[in-house]
Motif scaffolding. Sequence first.
Motif, PDB file in Angstrom:
ATOM      1  N   SER A 134       8.541 -20.649   4.605  1.00 51.43           N
ATOM      2  CA  SER A 134       8.186 -21.232   3.592  1.00 51.43           C
ATOM      3  C   SER A 134       8.600 -22.729   3.458  1.00 51.43           C
ATOM      4  O   SER A 134      10.102 -22.594   3.688  1.00 51.43           O
ATOM      5  CB  SER A 134       8.294 -20.499   2.335  1.00 51.43           C
ATOM      6  OG  SER A 134       8.359 -20.791   0.941  1.00 51.43           O
ATOM      7  N   ILE A 135       8.038 -23.662   2.605  1.00 51.41           N
ATOM      8  CA  ILE A 135       8.501 -24.907   2.524  1.00 51.41           C
ATOM      9  C   ILE A 135       8.529 -25.139   1.057  1.00 51.41           C
ATOM     10  O   ILE A 135       8.857 -26.603   0.810  1.00 51.41           O
ATOM     11  CB  ILE A 135       7.638 -25.840   3.452  1.00 51.41           C
ATOM     12  CG1 ILE A 135       6.409 -25.653   2.685  1.00 51.41           C
ATOM     13  CG2 ILE A 135       7.710 -25.602   4.726  1.00 51.41           C
ATOM     14  CD1 ILE A 135       5.225 -27.016   3.173  1.00 51.41           C
ATOM     15  N   TRP A 136       8.743 -24.113   0.342  1.00 50.03           N
ATOM     16  CA  TRP A 136       8.768 -24.548  -1.206  1.00 50.03           C
ATOM     17  C   TRP A 136      10.041 -25.336  -1.459  1.00 50.03           C
ATOM     18  O   TRP A 136      10.007 -26.196  -2.453  1.00 50.03           O
ATOM     19  CB  TRP A 136       8.698 -23.232  -2.089  1.00 50.03           C
ATOM     20  CG  TRP A 136       7.419 -22.542  -2.062  1.00 50.03           C
ATOM     21  CD1 TRP A 136       7.418 -21.185  -1.902  1.00 50.03           C
ATOM     22  CD2 TRP A 136       6.245 -22.960  -2.679  1.00 50.03           C
ATOM     23  NE1 TRP A 136       5.977 -20.743  -2.250  1.00 50.03           N
ATOM     24  CE2 TRP A 136       5.131 -22.016  -2.859  1.00 50.03           C
ATOM     25  CE3 TRP A 136       5.711 -24.433  -3.091  1.00 50.03           C
ATOM     26  CZ2 TRP A 136       4.086 -22.145  -3.094  1.00 50.03           C
ATOM     27  CZ3 TRP A 136       4.468 -24.575  -3.592  1.00 50.03           C
ATOM     28  CH2 TRP A 136       3.728 -23.249  -3.736  1.00 50.03           C
ATOM     29  N   ASP A 137      11.108 -24.908  -0.840  1.00 54.72           N
ATOM     30  CA  ASP A 137      12.431 -25.428  -1.279  1.00 54.72           C
ATOM     31  C   ASP A 137      12.940 -26.378  -0.322  1.00 54.72           C
ATOM     32  O   ASP A 137      13.767 -27.157  -0.422  1.00 54.72           O
ATOM     33  CB  ASP A 137      13.208 -24.360  -1.216  1.00 54.72           C
ATOM     34  CG  ASP A 137      13.223 -23.486  -2.507  1.00 54.72           C
ATOM     35  OD1 ASP A 137      12.682 -23.727  -3.379  1.00 54.72           O
ATOM     36  OD2 ASP A 137      13.388 -22.070  -2.297  1.00 54.72           O
ATOM     37  N   THR A 138      11.985 -26.719   0.832  1.00 50.61           N
ATOM     38  CA  THR A 138      12.533 -27.838   1.762  1.00 50.61           C
ATOM     39  C   THR A 138      11.489 -28.977   2.096  1.00 50.61           C
ATOM     40  O   THR A 138      12.191 -30.159   2.407  1.00 50.61           O
ATOM     41  CB  THR A 138      12.806 -27.097   3.193  1.00 50.61           C
ATOM     42  OG1 THR A 138      11.356 -26.770   3.524  1.00 50.61           O
ATOM     43  CG2 THR A 138      13.725 -25.944   3.250  1.00 50.61           C
ATOM     44  N   SER A 139      10.372 -28.975   1.362  1.00 49.11           N
ATOM     45  CA  SER A 139       9.709 -30.075   1.543  1.00 49.11           C
ATOM     46  C   SER A 139       9.824 -31.175   0.616  1.00 49.11           C
ATOM     47  O   SER A 139      10.016 -30.946  -0.635  1.00 49.11           O
ATOM     48  CB  SER A 139       8.171 -29.557   1.568  1.00 49.11           C
ATOM     49  OG  SER A 139       7.250 -30.676   1.259  1.00 49.11           O
ATOM     50  N   PRO A 140       9.730 -32.514   1.062  1.00 51.46           N
ATOM     51  CA  PRO A 140       9.828 -33.538  -0.132  1.00 51.46           C
ATOM     52  C   PRO A 140       8.609 -33.758  -1.024  1.00 51.46           C
ATOM     53  O   PRO A 140       8.591 -34.391  -2.032  1.00 51.46           O
ATOM     54  CB  PRO A 140      10.148 -34.760   0.751  1.00 51.46           C
ATOM     55  CG  PRO A 140       9.509 -34.472   2.139  1.00 51.46           C
ATOM     56  CD  PRO A 140       9.582 -32.881   2.125  1.00 51.46           C
ATOM     57  N   PHE A 152      -0.805 -23.976   4.251  1.00 54.65           N
ATOM     58  CA  PHE A 152      -1.002 -24.164   5.763  1.00 54.65           C
ATOM     59  C   PHE A 152       0.394 -23.746   6.609  1.00 54.65           C
ATOM     60  O   PHE A 152      -0.161 -23.108   7.654  1.00 54.65           O
ATOM     61  CB  PHE A 152      -1.380 -25.452   6.051  1.00 54.65           C
ATOM     62  CG  PHE A 152      -2.967 -26.025   5.682  1.00 54.65           C
ATOM     63  CD1 PHE A 152      -3.734 -25.869   6.962  1.00 54.65           C
ATOM     64  CD2 PHE A 152      -3.421 -26.549   4.593  1.00 54.65           C
ATOM     65  CE1 PHE A 152      -5.053 -26.431   6.530  1.00 54.65           C
ATOM     66  CE2 PHE A 152      -4.501 -26.848   4.350  1.00 54.65           C
ATOM     67  CZ  PHE A 152      -5.317 -26.787   5.471  1.00 54.65           C
ATOM     68  N   ALA A 153       1.648 -24.068   5.961  1.00 55.34           N
ATOM     69  CA  ALA A 153       2.695 -23.525   6.638  1.00 55.34           C
ATOM     70  C   ALA A 153       2.688 -21.998   6.910  1.00 55.34           C
ATOM     71  O   ALA A 153       3.271 -21.470   8.003  1.00 55.34           O
ATOM     72  CB  ALA A 153       3.752 -24.012   5.787  1.00 55.34           C
ATOM     73  N   THR A 154       2.217 -21.170   5.899  1.00 56.40           N
ATOM     74  CA  THR A 154       2.437 -19.849   5.862  1.00 56.40           C
ATOM     75  C   THR A 154       1.148 -19.224   6.356  1.00 56.40           C
ATOM     76  O   THR A 154       1.122 -17.629   6.078  1.00 56.40           O
ATOM     77  CB  THR A 154       3.105 -19.371   4.600  1.00 56.40           C
ATOM     78  OG1 THR A 154       2.085 -19.699   3.401  1.00 56.40           O
ATOM     79  CG2 THR A 154       4.422 -19.847   4.269  1.00 56.40           C
ATOM     80  N   ALA A 155       0.135 -19.591   6.546  1.00 55.92           N
ATOM     81  CA  ALA A 155      -1.181 -19.139   7.047  1.00 55.92           C
ATOM     82  C   ALA A 155      -1.028 -17.932   8.121  1.00 55.92           C
ATOM     83  O   ALA A 155      -1.530 -17.032   8.090  1.00 55.92           O
ATOM     84  CB  ALA A 155      -2.059 -20.406   7.420  1.00 55.92           C
ATOM     85  N   PRO A 156      -0.043 -18.241   9.180  1.00 54.29           N
ATOM     86  CA  PRO A 156      -0.010 -17.076   9.838  1.00 54.29           C
ATOM     87  C   PRO A 156       0.446 -15.968   9.510  1.00 54.29           C
ATOM     88  O   PRO A 156       0.592 -14.652  10.113  1.00 54.29           O
ATOM     89  CB  PRO A 156       1.103 -17.644  11.068  1.00 54.29           C
ATOM     90  CG  PRO A 156       0.777 -19.159  11.049  1.00 54.29           C
ATOM     91  CD  PRO A 156       0.650 -19.412   9.440  1.00 54.29           C
ATOM     92  N   LEU A 157       1.172 -15.945   8.430  1.00 56.21           N
ATOM     93  CA  LEU A 157       1.702 -14.879   7.689  1.00 56.21           C
ATOM     94  C   LEU A 157       0.695 -14.027   7.021  1.00 56.21           C
ATOM     95  O   LEU A 157       0.347 -12.906   6.805  1.00 56.21           O
ATOM     96  CB  LEU A 157       2.843 -15.034   6.555  1.00 56.21           C
ATOM     97  CG  LEU A 157       4.217 -15.063   7.412  1.00 56.21           C
ATOM     98  CD1 LEU A 157       4.921 -15.496   6.268  1.00 56.21           C
ATOM     99  CD2 LEU A 157       4.557 -13.943   8.349  1.00 56.21           C
TER     100      LEU A 157
END
Length: 273
Positions: A134-140, A152-157
Motif C-alpha cells: 500500500s502507498i497510502w502513507d508513503t506517496s507524496p 493501481f498499486a494494490t491491484a495484484p492483491l
Amino acid sequence: MRLHVREFDGPADRTLLVIHGGPDWDHSYLVEPLNRLAGEHRLLFPDLRGCGRSSVAEPLTPDAMVADLVELIGASQVDVLGFSYGGLIAQRLAIQAPGLVRRLIVASSSVLPVPADAFDGWEEYERRSAAHPSIWDTSPLRGAELTRAEAFATAPLDVWREESLPDYLKRLEQVTFTGNYLRAWREGRFPSARHPDAVERLSGGAAVPAARTPGHDVPGLVGAVDAVHGCGRSGGGRAHGAHRSASGVAGCGQAIPGRCHVIPRAGYGGDGR
C-alpha cells in the motif's frame, strides 16, 4: 441530494441497486457483467455522495450515504447488491430501511470485522503484499491522485489470476476517483460504515427481526482467495456472521465482478429470478 446514477431499463418491480466500493471510487468497474441483466431487471448504479460524478455535500458519512440511497429508491422495494465498502453500506440500508430492501447480497465484504490473524501463514498473500505494498502513507500524492495510485498499486492483491490483471487495470482506467473522504479517514474522523449490530439484525435476531430480508438468509459472495477481507481463509470465514450462505468463488480475489462472471445469477438464488 441528487446522485449521479447510471440506469439500465427493465421492469420497475425488478430493480437491482448496485452499491460500489471505496469510498472515493465510482460505479463504473461494476457495470460489466451486471449489465447483462438489463431488460430482465432494471439496474441502478449510483455514485455515492462525494464519489465519482455525484456532488460533494456535508456530512460525508455512511448514514448520509444511506439517506441518499433511500431517497433514490423511493417507495418501491429493490434488490440490493453491495460490493466491498458498498457491502457495508448495503447492510446499513437493509437495517435502517428494511421495508425498501427485498433481497440483499453482500459481495467481497463482511459482516463482522476481519480477524487480525486472517492472513497468518498465507505465504502467497505475504509475497504479494511485499511486492505490491500500500502507498497510502508513503506517496507524496494527495486527493484523487492518491486514491487512484493506491488502486493501481494494490491491484495484484485484488485480482488473484494474473492473466486477468490487464482487464482489471483497464477497468480502473475508467473510474472517476475522488479524494473527498481521505482526510477524515486518515485522521481517524471518518465513521465506520460497519453497523455494530449487523449480525443480530440481519440474521433475524430478537432486536429488530424486520430488518432481515424477507424469507432469506443474507447471501454472501466472496473470492476464495480474497486478500482484502480474508474471506477465503479459514480465519477470514469468521467475518461473515449473518450470511451463513456465503459462497467462495474459486480462483477469485477481492475484485470478483471483474474476474468471475457469476454475480448476476448468484444474487437471485431464492426463487430463481
